[in-house]
Write a protein that holds these residues in place. Structure first.
Motif, PDB file in Angstrom:
ATOM      1  N   ASP A 131      54.945 -11.278  84.793  1.00 23.02           N
ATOM      2  CA  ASP A 131      54.479 -12.501  85.456  1.00 23.02           C
ATOM      3  C   ASP A 131      55.423 -13.683  85.284  1.00 23.02           C
ATOM      4  N   GLY A 132      56.526 -13.500  84.592  1.00 21.38           N
ATOM      5  CA  GLY A 132      57.443 -14.625  84.387  1.00 21.38           C
ATOM      6  C   GLY A 132      58.344 -14.371  83.197  1.00 21.38           C
ATOM      7  N   GLU A 133      58.100 -15.125  82.132  1.00 18.89           N
ATOM      8  CA  GLU A 133      58.922 -14.997  80.929  1.00 18.89           C
ATOM      9  C   GLU A 133      58.055 -15.146  79.695  1.00 18.89           C
ATOM     10  N   GLY A 134      58.595 -14.749  78.562  1.00 21.76           N
ATOM     11  CA  GLY A 134      57.884 -14.940  77.306  1.00 21.76           C
ATOM     12  C   GLY A 134      58.843 -14.849  76.139  1.00 21.76           C
ATOM     13  N   VAL A 135      58.304 -15.064  74.942  1.00 18.30           N
ATOM     14  CA  VAL A 135      59.077 -14.849  73.713  1.00 18.30           C
ATOM     15  C   VAL A 135      58.278 -13.895  72.840  1.00 18.30           C
ATOM     16  N   TRP A 136      58.900 -13.429  71.771  1.00 18.27           N
ATOM     17  CA  TRP A 136      58.234 -12.466  70.895  1.00 18.27           C
ATOM     18  C   TRP A 136      57.419 -13.159  69.809  1.00 18.27           C
TER      19      TRP A 136
END
Ligand code: MEZ
Length: 535
Positions: A383-388
């Motif tokens: 759906d887009g971007e993220g971080v861990w």
């Protein structure tokens, strides 16, 4: 089962590779200037184009998000000339609008005070953000802590904007709120010797988060719901309040109700009214996903505003730093802050920690957005971007079994998709979580502008200032729910309701047409708008 992309797998290897080093080298805390800078550049509250100025009503001239402006300045669901107020369907002392934690606490307290109280809720009792809160509830009840310390943490975390009389009540009454809940049957986590287990949240200087594993809200709501039902308090469910009724002296005196299934209009007359309708996540401000329950559509703010109540800090929202970013089926679902309290770190696509794990929420969310949008260090997601969020650190720090014991709901939520959070980090991105602002009240829970209209829970503005700390919302629904129940039931002993009227709705309509405002929306919205826009 969730299939990671190759890019995600490659990035996950970097997270694993840096884990040992990160365990011994915690990220430094940010200075006040660094926090201010990241907030201004990356927090969604600072995106001017997302806002507009209200043209009518008590907060005319102030800015709110477009989605909220459309509803606050929307058209009523009723034609007042068609509403017969002369034969109310219900006539009670205290009418509580909303069946979440605040509404239930208010109803139980008013009932215990001898009032004839009724709850009306557009879904079912317990269909509320209260039920979905996970990580815990704050209270300074340990020897190394104090309400004053709690006040300082929350006041600073809220950018020194909290209304002092409200925050003072919140922190002072917190220990008693925990005792009350325990006495009602809430099963808080305890040590083998019976002491409450408490942890840190973002921005707390003491460990004061009391929890029921990671389903604290569900356990608290279960207990409150049982108490409402055991007391035989009437609950009119699947019925929404769509306008506040006043009497000819301008005091709140009931509500126009609408059955959600049949559309039937009902009239509830009351000596005092408590708005406890919760938040607004389902308005998906600025296109954000949300951790909120299905009914969170800012209804209470609309009802109160049209009746003439002022809002406080309606321009500020909370984006919880860790909403699930994968898999797409749970996009935006809450990943409790307790995951970070127990040791998990936030890590970018290169395996680098980029923020101290327990900065306050607005700051942490802004650093995640900066990592993704400003520095190109996000991981691509469906759906887009993220971080861990490096969850395996929890068992390394706390010992094997910590995750299973302390955050079983998180384990289950990701386990459904084949993700074992004990072994693999998870992808997260900020999610719309909380309405910092709301209706302006005095310390007795009564609105500043309308007599006999009380407010409790997320619909209140000003308790937390412009940002809320973890665990202070489960706390405020109890403290301000009980507070509203107490004062509303006390007040109704001396109230004599005069002739009922909806003239304020007509006056508001006139103000709209005089100002040339037509947002094309009917409000309160009641349910989210998930219709396919292309059909
Ligand atoms: O107070 C909250 O919003 C809360 C407890 C959320 C969480 O992260 O668990």
């Amino acid at each position: 089962m969730y299939q990671y992309t190759q890019e995600q797998l490659d990035s996950m290897k970097k997270v694993e590779a840096s884990r040992q080093e990160r365990l011994s080298n915690l990220h430094a805390r940010m200075t006040a200037d660094e926090k201010d800078a990241v907030l201004k550049q990356f927090h969604p509250d600072y995106i001017e184009s997302a806002y507009e100025t209200l043209k009518v009503g008590p907060n005319k001239g102030e800015k709110v998000l477009h989605e909220l402006a459309d509803l606050l300045q929307g058209k009523s669901r009723i034609e007042t000339s068609k509403i017969d107020l002369s034969k109310p369907d219900y006539d009670v002392d205290v009418l509580v609008i909303g069946g979440g934690g605040a509404g239930s606490s208010a109803a139980v307290t008013a009932h215990a005070n001898g009032a004839n109280v009724m709850i009306v809720t557009k879904l079912r009792i317990g269909d509320a953000n209260s039920m979905m809160a996970e990580g815990g509830i704050q209270a300074a009840d340990k020897p190394n802590d104090s309400p004053a310390q709690h006040y300082l943490d929350a006041f600073g975390g809220g950018h020194f904007a909290a209304k002092p009389c409200l925050l003072e009540k919140l922190v002072k009454e917190a220990p008693d709120a925990i005792r009350w809940l325990s006495d009602l049957g809430v099963m808080f986590d305890k040590t083998a010797t019976g002491e409450m287990v408490t942890t840190h949240g973002g921005g707390t200087s003491r460990k004061r988060m009391h929890a029921c594993k990671d389903y604290s809200g569900a356990e608290i709501m279960r207990t409150l719901r049982d108490e409402v039902l055991n007391r035989g308090i009437p609950v009119v469910d699947f019925t929404a309040a769509i306008e506040i009724i006043k009497d000819v002296e301008g005091k709140a005196a009931g509500a126009v109700l609408q059955n959600m299934e049949t559309g039937e209009i009902l009239i509830a007359k009351a000596k005092t009214v408590v708005i406890a309708t919760g938040g607004a996540g389902r308005l998906h401000y600025q296109g954000f996903p949300t951790s909120n329950h299905y009914g969170a559509t800012a209804d209470g703010l609309v009802l109160a505003y049209r009746a003439g109540a002022s809002l406080l800090y309606a321009d500020t929202l909370q984006y919880h730093p860790t909403g699930a970013a994968e898999p797409t089926q749970i996009y935006g679902a809450l990943v409790t802050e307790k995951v970070r309290s127990l040791g998990a770190q936030l890590v970018n696509k290169n395996g680098e920690a980029f923020v101290y794990s327990l900065e306050t929420r607005d700051v942490t969310a802004s650093t995640i957005i900066r990592e993704c949008k400003g520095r190109g260090n996000g991981v691509k997601t469906t759906d887009g971007e993220g971080v861990w969020l490096d969850t395996p650190m929890i068992d390394i720090i706390g010992g094997e079994g910590t995750i299973e014991k302390r955050i079983p709901a998180m384990m289950r939520m990701f386990g459904k998709y084949g993700i074992d959070i004990r072994k693999e980090p998870i992808l997260i991105y900020p999610t719309l979580h909380y309405q910092n602002g709301g209706i302006d009240i005095e310390a007795d829970g009564q609105t500043t502008k309308i007599e006999n209209l009380y407010v409790a829970g997320e619909a209140v503005g000003g308790i937390h200032g412009r940002n809320r700390l973890m665990g202070n919302s489960l706390l405020d629904i109890i403290v301000f729910g009980r507070n509203a129940g107490k004062y509303a039931s006390e007040k109704c002993k001396t109230v004599e309701v005069k002739e009922l009227t909806l003239s304020h709705v007509d006056a508001f309509n006139k103000e709209l047409s005089d100002a040339g405002v037509d947002t094309g929306k009917v409000s309160p919205q009641l349910l989210p708008n998930y219709k396919r826009q292309d059909l």
